[in-house]
Design a protein around this motif. Sequence first.
Motif, PDB file in Angstrom:
ATOM      1  N   ILE A 408       1.080  -1.258   0.030  1.00 55.99           N
ATOM      2  CA  ILE A 408      -0.011  -0.025   0.089  1.00 55.99           C
ATOM      3  C   ILE A 408       0.966   1.156   0.152  1.00 55.99           C
ATOM      4  CG2 ILE A 408      -1.756   1.270   1.601  1.00 55.99           C
ATOM      5  CD1 ILE A 408      -2.043  -1.736   2.801  1.00 55.99           C
ATOM      6  N   CYS A 410       0.917   5.206  -0.441  1.00 58.01           N
ATOM      7  CA  CYS A 410      -0.114   6.180  -0.396  1.00 58.01           C
ATOM      8  C   CYS A 410       0.957   7.775  -0.431  1.00 58.01           C
ATOM      9  CB  CYS A 410      -1.060   6.459   0.864  1.00 58.01           C
ATOM     10  SG  CYS A 410      -2.195   7.665   0.755  1.00 58.01           S
ATOM     11  N   VAL A 417      -7.102   4.706   2.208  1.00 57.03           N
ATOM     12  CA  VAL A 417      -6.901   3.599   1.812  1.00 57.03           C
ATOM     13  C   VAL A 417      -7.253   2.540   2.785  1.00 57.03           C
ATOM     14  CG1 VAL A 417      -5.209   1.959   0.714  1.00 57.03           C
ATOM     15  CG2 VAL A 417      -5.048   4.534   0.444  1.00 57.03           C
TER      16      VAL A 417
ATOM     17  N   LEU B 324      -2.278  10.910   7.045  1.00 58.50           N
ATOM     18  CA  LEU B 324      -1.312  11.786   6.360  1.00 58.50           C
ATOM     19  C   LEU B 324      -1.822  13.491   6.708  1.00 58.50           C
ATOM     20  CD1 LEU B 324      -0.895   9.953   2.863  1.00 58.50           C
ATOM     21  CD2 LEU B 324       0.650   9.861   5.000  1.00 58.50           C
ATOM     22  N   SER B 330       3.858  10.782   2.824  1.00 58.57           N
ATOM     23  CA  SER B 330       3.617   9.634   1.970  1.00 58.57           C
ATOM     24  C   SER B 330       3.783   8.466   3.077  1.00 58.57           C
ATOM     25  CB  SER B 330       4.112   9.493   0.890  1.00 58.57           C
ATOM     26  OG  SER B 330       5.724   9.082   0.810  1.00 58.57           O
ATOM     27  N   MET B 331       3.016   7.447   2.645  1.00 61.43           N
ATOM     28  CA  MET B 331       2.983   6.176   3.670  1.00 61.43           C
ATOM     29  C   MET B 331       2.973   4.926   2.793  1.00 61.43           C
ATOM     30  SD  MET B 331       2.930   5.261   6.905  1.00 61.43           S
ATOM     31  CE  MET B 331       3.136   3.363   7.086  1.00 61.43           C
ATOM     32  N   ASN B 332       3.942   4.035   3.123  1.00 57.44           N
ATOM     33  CA  ASN B 332       4.067   2.659   2.393  1.00 57.44           C
ATOM     34  C   ASN B 332       3.732   1.761   3.428  1.00 57.44           C
ATOM     35  OD1 ASN B 332       4.562   4.100  -0.357  1.00 57.44           O
ATOM     36  ND2 ASN B 332       6.608   4.106   0.855  1.00 57.44           N
ATOM     37  N   ALA B 333       2.753   0.811   3.095  1.00 58.37           N
ATOM     38  CA  ALA B 333       2.561  -0.187   4.239  1.00 58.37           C
ATOM     39  C   ALA B 333       2.365  -1.449   3.464  1.00 58.37           C
ATOM     40  CB  ALA B 333       1.081   0.105   4.742  1.00 58.37           C
ATOM     41  N   SER B 350      -5.125  -2.259   7.369  1.00 57.67           N
ATOM     42  CA  SER B 350      -4.167  -1.262   7.289  1.00 57.67           C
ATOM     43  C   SER B 350      -4.942  -0.140   6.676  1.00 57.67           C
ATOM     44  CB  SER B 350      -2.983  -1.575   6.240  1.00 57.67           C
ATOM     45  OG  SER B 350      -2.344  -0.584   5.904  1.00 57.67           O
ATOM     46  N   THR B 351      -5.140   1.164   7.077  1.00 56.11           N
ATOM     47  CA  THR B 351      -5.789   2.330   6.630  1.00 56.11           C
ATOM     48  C   THR B 351      -4.943   3.306   6.465  1.00 56.11           C
ATOM     49  OG1 THR B 351      -6.342   2.872   8.983  1.00 56.11           O
ATOM     50  CG2 THR B 351      -7.687   1.373   7.691  1.00 56.11           C
ATOM     51  N   THR B 352      -5.053   4.215   5.566  1.00 53.47           N
ATOM     52  CA  THR B 352      -4.356   5.207   5.540  1.00 53.47           C
ATOM     53  C   THR B 352      -5.298   6.463   5.163  1.00 53.47           C
ATOM     54  OG1 THR B 352      -2.345   4.381   4.539  1.00 53.47           O
ATOM     55  CG2 THR B 352      -2.493   6.705   4.130  1.00 53.47           C
ATOM     56  N   GLY B 353      -5.416   7.524   5.610  1.00 57.97           N
ATOM     57  CA  GLY B 353      -6.500   8.493   5.474  1.00 57.97           C
ATOM     58  C   GLY B 353      -6.189  10.123   6.170  1.00 57.97           C
ATOM     59  N   GLN B 354      -7.089  10.471   6.573  1.00 51.55           N
ATOM     60  CA  GLN B 354      -6.857  11.787   7.289  1.00 51.55           C
ATOM     61  C   GLN B 354      -8.000  11.785   8.612  1.00 51.55           C
ATOM     62  OE1 GLN B 354      -9.427  11.330   3.886  1.00 51.55           O
ATOM     63  NE2 GLN B 354      -7.024  11.635   3.914  1.00 51.55           N
TER      64      GLN B 354
END
Lengths: 481, 410
Positions: A408, A410, A417, B324, B330-333, B350-354
Amino acid sequence: MAYTEDDLKEELKSKEYEFGFTTDIESDKISIGLTEDTIRLISEKKNEPDWLLAYRLKAFNVWQAMHEPEWAHVKYNKPDFQAISYYAAPKQKKVLESLDEVDPELRKTMEKLGISLEEQKRLSGVAVDFVMDSVSVATSFKEKLGELGIIFCSFGEAVQNHPDLIKKYMGSVVPMTDNFYAALNSAVFTDGSFCYIPKGVRCPMELSTYFRINESGTGQFERTLVVADKGSYCSYLEGCTAPQRDENQLHAAVVELIALDDAEIKYSTVQNWYPGDDKGIGGVFNFVTKRGLCEKNAKISWTQVETGSAVTWKYPSCILKGDNSIGEFYSVAVTNNFQQADTGTKMLHIGKNTRSTIISKGISAGKSQNSYRGLVKIGKNAQNARNFSQCDSLLMSDRCGAHTFPYIECDNPTAKVEHEATTSKIGEDQIFYCLQRGIDEEKAIGLIVNGYAKEVLNKLPMEFAVEAQKLLEISLEGSVG
Amino acid sequence: MGEALTKKNRFLSSLTEGNSTHSYAALKELEHLDFPNRKTEDWRYTRVAPLINKLLRQSAVRPETENFYIPQLQSHKIVFSNGNLIKNEVADNNRITIKKLETSDLLLNSQASIDEIFTTINTAYTHGGIYIHLDKNTILEKPIEIIHLIDGQNTFAQIRKLIVLEQGAEAQIVEGYYSSETGLSFTNAVSEIIVKDNAKLHLDKIQFESEEHWHINSEYVYQESNSNFTINTITLNGGTVRNGLNISVDGNNCETNLNGLYLLKGKQHVDNHTKVDHKQPHCTSSELYKGMIDDQATGVFNGKVFVREDAQKIEAFQQNSNILLSENASMNAKPELEIYADDVKCSHGSTTGQFDDEALFYLKSRGISEKNAHALMAAGFAEDVLVNVTNEFIKLHINKLLKERFNWEL
């Protein structure tokens, strides 16, 4: 026709691979090995223009400098590329007027596969482009499609009749330098399907192709190109069965989808190549490159049911280039005995407001290995991009493996995500519940597995959903311990 | 190849080789190893090229230490300065050994470490560290506090720890990593931790280093039956940080908890790399990593849960949440599951958001300024991880550092 439980029972009696038969048709087959001359020969046999030969030769050069990828979570003996015949076509060359002219042997094969062309014509309205060993021999509904301006023909025909379209789009999504097998395919592809939907046209029927490896020791290098022009829609079905062979057969196809502004393509696959026997001998190597490109407001949806092949290496992907475009991936992958599957998707978010959904259901039984490998990449400019991924694995024996390798990445703070994955086995309480109500264990497992995969099976067109359901049960037969 | 070799030799040229059999073996091993590049899967998102192009040296400078102790915490204090042990409060209980680690004591039985170049460098060039040993059924009353101070320019600090908890022993250890504000420096820390039957170890790690600092941390943990291991990695500041946790669970009924919090800004880069290897049945493991990433910072999370054949009845859980905060963050998971047994319950998310706009609006509508509302939400986000820091003084200290760093007025 309704598919009843009795039918299933009949099916279940034959535990062997049910499509394992060989058709005896004299084949036009060139000698094994791969050199520039082989490529020239293929090109010549197919009466191809010079630019295509140049393209092939360039790809061949690229391929020679490449190494076979090893990062996938699969183990196998690498195929000997010099021991494969790169071209085989049924001998009859003359263009057929109607289905009656088709070789009776071939017709029988089709019937065994359950594709009665006439019946399908009447009942389901499916145009079938039947590919037997690389060359299309029967194409139906062509005229009906022609009225709408839809082009649906074999790749070879398209090269002859629509060179501009081929020139423009071939290799635009999967360039020849993409990977080892894509390069190989670009060099030696023999035939495949081509489909073009003109602006604003909604294709009235499901388009489908049946692939089949028939000739022993023949690699299949299919190439499919689907172009949906602005505002059009089409649904494409692809189903595979292969006869039982002891040596490994290689299948390295390339599928390119192009959805221009506001267009939608739905691509469904049921893959049931020969998986090898219960000792892990034989079976098809399935190394496929599938990718779609979405322009503005376009949508590409991949649905796949993977039950066959000894080794699968396949990642149908979406490049979400246009703003507001949508990518979807629904997959059920079943592995049994010694099968290995490393499959998943890539969703590349480039445009604004792009969204993608990934639903992947893996089922592993026997001593098989089943991996999900996926990439979700949100680019810098993909404002408000959205992704949801769910990868579930079901384990049915204590000697199999289920793995998840999601990537993943981003790079945009407005993106959302989400990824979740679970791995578990069928709950004893679920089985108990069924047993208690008089459903035997084998049936209970079938019931639970079908329920588990329902989210994906629901996305398949009707005709396929029934077939897929049957396949799931047959593939998992005898795996309950 | 030749170029890479010179680079490696140049990078290692200022170091003095260790003088034990372990060091010799590691030196030999080192000949075959190369620095990770972008094709090295385990280092996919972290570049070490800027580090290995620097000329670093081992340094013996002694910086001021007093201010770094956690206020009010009663503890056995151990201080490392630039990788050298300078203070070592011996425990008053003779069942507890806390002493300088001699290179001959080096253990390193973990398979995973063999191809990890930074661990091998540590083994080859280390000149001692700290050895902590707890006898059978010894329960440590005061936590052990280990402070690491890095000072001066171009310092290369090698830190080595060996922690052994015998059957039924219990200990809590808190580690703090601090560095002076100026200049580039590099910490290469390796720990080996053995938690035997029924033993219990709780480890809190606080990283608060300068934005030019490089920190590569590799922990090799070996758990036996019925043991319990918890580690909280709190990264509050740093330049490029890589935390590698390798947990080998080789016994029944073990419990493993890995938690992490990373709050990044500027050009920071934090890479949390965890591997839990379940070799035996009936164990549980849980991972929770949360991060907020601002400015041009980059975060990496790569967690792997490995369940071996016959390791049935494993429950493994892994969660990674990221927020973020800026356009260039940036984020890499890469949360991974590799499972070879069937009767397991494993999941990861896994989550990426605000931050939730509605929650922000809710707070603002109640008269809380936007800045404070953000701080409140951030603190709430961090609390999920910090709740695992059980000692109240340590937690107070972390909260204080957090507030300072982000100018929160809570």
